[in-house]
Scaffold this active site. Structure first.
Site, PDB file in Angstrom:
ATOM      1  CE1 TYR A   1      -2.978   3.113   0.661  1.00 47.22           C
ATOM      2  CE2 TYR A   1      -4.220   1.527   2.359  1.00 47.22           C
ATOM      3  CZ  TYR A   1      -4.135   2.693   1.498  1.00 47.22           C
ATOM      4  OH  TYR A   1      -5.351   3.372   1.903  1.00 47.22           O
ATOM      5  CE  LYS A  21      -6.763   2.265  -1.624  1.00 38.96           C
ATOM      6  NZ  LYS A  21      -7.195   2.309  -0.353  1.00 38.96           N
TER       7      LYS A  21
END
Length: 290
Positions: A135, A163
């Site tokens: 992330y 992400k």
């Protein structure tokens, strides 16, 4: 066969009761709504889902309900980030056992250096044979800040991509060209993220207007970026309104008004005041968001 890691994945809200218990019934209704809108899966217990505020056992319960209530062809990605590596590993192993399709994790907090972050992700990836999404969120932590560091993390076995929650879409494009799976994480630029190489998106506002994000994704895949921009502008009308209030309490309140009680956020996040609720509702109605 597991669903492909791509598409529109709401960073799903975790409904709570007044005493901060998990409201599984409302959660199932929210899942039903986003799937009816055409979403490809869900991202569970991320920041929007307040995963970092939940006890480990509650996080497990939320993940279990998400897997059970999701059609077989839908992706369930479980965010397992935690302050302790041992907790993250426990959640990663649990996600594998219950049938989730992938796990994801924010990096540890900013006080850790890159070597420590690398060891954290390597431990998660080794603990579970599920695909892992790191992330990248520089506003949360600057311990991962360069393309070289991102590439080094993505080279760990089982880590397939990330992400990407940043507005630097040139950087997104470079990571995509290196063959990584990238989910756009800035809702305001979903269409642009798709243009620059994202395979889909994960975001908070997908809870409120999932059908618009599904439309942006479909138009982008067809190369119809003028039309995608038009829908993106409509999404951004909503985002501008909501971000003028405390975002998470506002998102939960809008879901309440839409017929899915989501309760408060975990304290110390506050609820909206009565005046804020009145103004928010009036602004949404004026903008055509009923």
């Amino acid at each position: 066969m597991s669903p492909t890691l791509q598409g529109v994945l709401p960073a799903i809200v975790t409904p709570l009761t007044a005493d901060e218990a998990f409201d599984a019934s409302s959660f199932e209704r929210l899942l039903e709504r986003v799937y009816a809108a055409g979403c490809d899966g869900v991202y569970v217990c991320g920041q929007t889902g307040e995963g970092l505020s939940q006890p480990v056992e509650m996080r497990k319960r939320v993940a279990e309900v998400a897997v059970k209530a999701s059609p077989r062809e839908k992706l369930v990605v479980v965010h397992i980030g935690a302050g302790r590596t041992a907790d993250a590993i426990e959640l990663a192993c649990h996600a594998r056992r219950i049938g989730a399709h992938a796990v994801s994790s924010l990096p540890p907090e900013a006080r850790f250096n890159f070597d420590e972050v690398h060891a954290y992700y390597a431990a998660i990836a080794e603990a579970s044979d599920l695909p892992v999404l790191i992330y990248y969120f520089p506003e949360f932590s600057r311990c991962v800040s360069t393309l070289e560091q991102i590439d080094e993390l993505c080279s760990i076995p089982n880590i397939v991509g990330l992400k990407f929650t940043d507005f630097d879409l040139y950087r997104l494009s470079l990571i995509s060209r290196a063959g990584r799976v990238i989910f756009n994480g800035r809702d305001e630029v979903f269409a642009a993220g798709m243009l620059m190489g994202a395979v889909g998106g994960i975001g908070s506002f997908y809870n409120l207007v999932p059908e618009l994000f599904v439309e942006v994704c479909a138009l982008s895949r067809c190369g119809l970026f003028v039309d995608a921009r038009r829908v993106q502008d409509r999404i951004n009308d909503l985002i501008r309104i909501v971000l003028s209030y405390p975002a998470m309490p506002a998102i939960k309140k809008i879901l309440d008004w839409s017929g899915i009680p989501c309760g408060p956020c975990f304290a110390p996040r506050r609820v909206l005041t009565g005046n804020e609720e009145t103004r928010l509702r009036a602004e949404l109605e004026k903008a055509g968001f009923v």
